[in-house]
Design a protein around this motif. Structure first.
Motif, mmCIF file in Angstrom:
data_model
loop_
_atom_site.group_PDB
_atom_site.id
_atom_site.type_symbol
_atom_site.label_atom_id
_atom_site.label_comp_id
_atom_site.label_asym_id
_atom_site.label_seq_id
_atom_site.Cartn_x
_atom_site.Cartn_y
_atom_site.Cartn_z
ATOM 1 N N GLU A 269 -3.009 -14.155 47.394
ATOM 2 C CA GLU A 269 -3.003 -13.378 46.171
ATOM 3 C C GLU A 269 -3.855 -12.126 46.334
ATOM 4 O O GLU A 269 -4.576 -11.972 47.313
ATOM 5 N N GLU A 270 -3.782 -11.265 45.352
ATOM 6 C CA GLU A 270 -4.612 -10.069 45.369
ATOM 7 C C GLU A 270 -6.063 -10.489 45.153
ATOM 8 O O GLU A 270 -6.377 -11.251 44.238
ATOM 9 N N LEU A 271 -6.957 -9.985 45.984
ATOM 10 C CA LEU A 271 -8.356 -10.410 45.939
ATOM 11 C C LEU A 271 -9.130 -9.593 44.916
ATOM 12 O O LEU A 271 -9.107 -8.381 44.934
ATOM 13 N N LYS A 272 -9.806 -10.294 44.018
ATOM 14 C CA LYS A 272 -10.666 -9.660 43.033
ATOM 15 C C LYS A 272 -11.906 -10.521 42.864
ATOM 16 O O LYS A 272 -11.851 -11.734 43.018
ATOM 17 N N HIS A 273 -13.007 -9.870 42.519
ATOM 18 C CA HIS A 273 -14.230 -10.614 42.248
ATOM 19 C C HIS A 273 -14.111 -11.312 40.902
ATOM 20 O O HIS A 273 -13.457 -10.824 39.980
ATOM 21 N N GLU A 274 -14.771 -12.437 40.801
ATOM 22 C CA GLU A 274 -14.797 -13.167 39.540
ATOM 23 C C GLU A 274 -15.691 -12.420 38.564
ATOM 24 O O GLU A 274 -16.814 -12.056 38.892
ATOM 25 N N LYS A 275 -15.189 -12.150 37.393
ATOM 26 C CA LYS A 275 -15.947 -11.437 36.367
ATOM 27 C C LYS A 275 -16.491 -12.418 35.340
ATOM 28 O O LYS A 275 -15.995 -13.529 35.192
ATOM 29 N N LEU A 276 -17.511 -11.985 34.636
ATOM 30 C CA LEU A 276 -18.114 -12.793 33.591
ATOM 31 C C LEU A 276 -17.154 -12.864 32.404
ATOM 32 O O LEU A 276 -16.634 -11.834 31.967
ATOM 33 N N PRO A 277 -16.886 -14.053 31.864
ATOM 34 C CA PRO A 277 -15.983 -14.147 30.706
ATOM 35 C C PRO A 277 -16.539 -13.384 29.504
ATOM 36 O O PRO A 277 -17.756 -13.291 29.307
ATOM 37 N N GLY B 296 -20.389 -12.750 27.154
ATOM 38 C CA GLY B 296 -20.912 -11.448 26.745
ATOM 39 C C GLY B 296 -21.162 -11.381 25.256
ATOM 40 O O GLY B 296 -22.159 -10.809 24.793
ATOM 41 N N LYS B 297 -20.263 -11.978 24.486
ATOM 42 C CA LYS B 297 -20.437 -12.014 23.027
ATOM 43 C C LYS B 297 -21.643 -12.868 22.642
ATOM 44 O O LYS B 297 -22.380 -12.532 21.715
ATOM 45 N N LEU B 298 -21.856 -13.973 23.366
ATOM 46 C CA LEU B 298 -23.030 -14.816 23.095
ATOM 47 C C LEU B 298 -24.327 -14.049 23.373
ATOM 48 O O LEU B 298 -25.294 -14.161 22.613
ATOM 49 N N ILE B 299 -24.334 -13.289 24.464
ATOM 50 C CA ILE B 299 -25.527 -12.495 24.793
ATOM 51 C C ILE B 299 -25.781 -11.481 23.682
ATOM 52 O O ILE B 299 -26.920 -11.311 23.219
ATOM 53 N N GLN B 300 -24.711 -10.823 23.227
ATOM 54 C CA GLN B 300 -24.848 -9.803 22.185
ATOM 55 C C GLN B 300 -25.342 -10.418 20.872
ATOM 56 O O GLN B 300 -26.228 -9.870 20.222
ATOM 57 N N GLN B 301 -24.805 -11.570 20.488
ATOM 58 C CA GLN B 301 -25.224 -12.223 19.253
ATOM 59 C C GLN B 301 -26.686 -12.665 19.338
ATOM 60 O O GLN B 301 -27.447 -12.492 18.386
ATOM 61 N N GLY B 302 -27.063 -13.243 20.491
ATOM 62 C CA GLY B 302 -28.447 -13.681 20.654
ATOM 63 C C GLY B 302 -29.420 -12.516 20.636
ATOM 64 O O GLY B 302 -30.501 -12.591 20.029
ATOM 65 N N ARG B 303 -29.043 -11.438 21.267
ATOM 66 C CA ARG B 303 -29.887 -10.236 21.298
ATOM 67 C C ARG B 303 -30.017 -9.637 19.904
ATOM 68 O O ARG B 303 -31.122 -9.294 19.466
ATOM 69 N N TYR C 285 -22.916 -7.046 31.427
ATOM 70 C CA TYR C 285 -22.817 -8.467 31.078
ATOM 71 C C TYR C 285 -22.206 -8.636 29.688
ATOM 72 O O TYR C 285 -21.394 -9.526 29.468
ATOM 73 N N GLU C 286 -22.596 -7.787 28.740
ATOM 74 C CA GLU C 286 -22.063 -7.911 27.390
ATOM 75 C C GLU C 286 -20.595 -7.506 27.307
ATOM 76 O O GLU C 286 -19.850 -8.036 26.499
ATOM 77 N N ASN C 287 -20.161 -6.575 28.161
ATOM 78 C CA ASN C 287 -18.771 -6.125 28.145
ATOM 79 C C ASN C 287 -17.868 -6.966 29.035
ATOM 80 O O ASN C 287 -16.669 -6.706 29.102
ATOM 81 N N GLY C 288 -18.426 -7.941 29.749
ATOM 82 C CA GLY C 288 -17.628 -8.809 30.608
ATOM 83 C C GLY C 288 -17.170 -8.131 31.888
ATOM 84 O O GLY C 288 -16.193 -8.551 32.487
ATOM 85 N N LYS C 289 -17.859 -7.091 32.315
ATOM 86 C CA LYS C 289 -17.482 -6.366 33.521
ATOM 87 C C LYS C 289 -18.341 -6.745 34.723
ATOM 88 O O LYS C 289 -18.071 -6.314 35.831
#
Length: 146
Positions: A64-72, A76-83, A107-111
């Motif tokens: 398959e096409e190789l891509k790095h695993e990104k943060l779901p 990111g939404k949990l980090i934003q809510q906690g912050r 991290y917050e944008n899932g990138k």
């Protein structure tokens, strides 16, 4: 007389080093019938040693096409809510975890590519679990040994 000269050339040793590689020496050896073997070496005369990464076999077998695993994005939404619950900005959070503000934004944008050490730092500061089964639950303090 010419036979004697050719005999001396055959028994004569070829010069070593850079002169043995010159066209004149190679042509002279070929004319006399001496076996000449030439070989081009990969990376010769360089100080580089080729290093293959550890996951080369894994990449070779990948179809398959190789891509790095990104943060779901939900993490990111949990980090934003906690912050936001603590009244912190991204810059404040980044200062507390000793990282650049760009890292918190990614991290917050899932990138971002997930790094367990950074996630652990963020968990400690905002007090919310970001990894494992209980994502979004309050972080329980570790039990002290008696």
């Amino acid at each position: 007389m010419s036979d004697w000269n050719s005999v001396t050339i055959i028994h004569k040793r070829l010069p070593k080093g850079t002169t043995a590689k010159s066209k004149q020496v190679v042509n002279a050896a070929q004319r006399t019938g001496v076996a000449v073997h030439t070989q081009l070496k990969y990376g010769a005369a360089t100080n580089k040693h080729p290093v293959t990464p550890l996951n080369t076999a894994k990449l070779d077998h990948e179809t398959e096409e190789l891509k790095h695993e990104k943060l779901p994005l939900d993490i990111g939404k949990l980090i934003q809510q906690g912050r936001n619950g603590l009244g912190m900005t991204q810059k404040d959070l980044s200062a507390k975890i000793c990282e650049k503000p760009k890292i918190v934004n990614e991290y917050e944008n899932g990138k971002a590519i997930p790094n367990q050490q950074i996630l652990a730092k963020i968990e400690k500061v905002i007090g919310i679990k970001l990894r494992g089964k209980n994502k979004g639950q309050p972080l329980t303090p570790p039990f002290k040994k008696k």
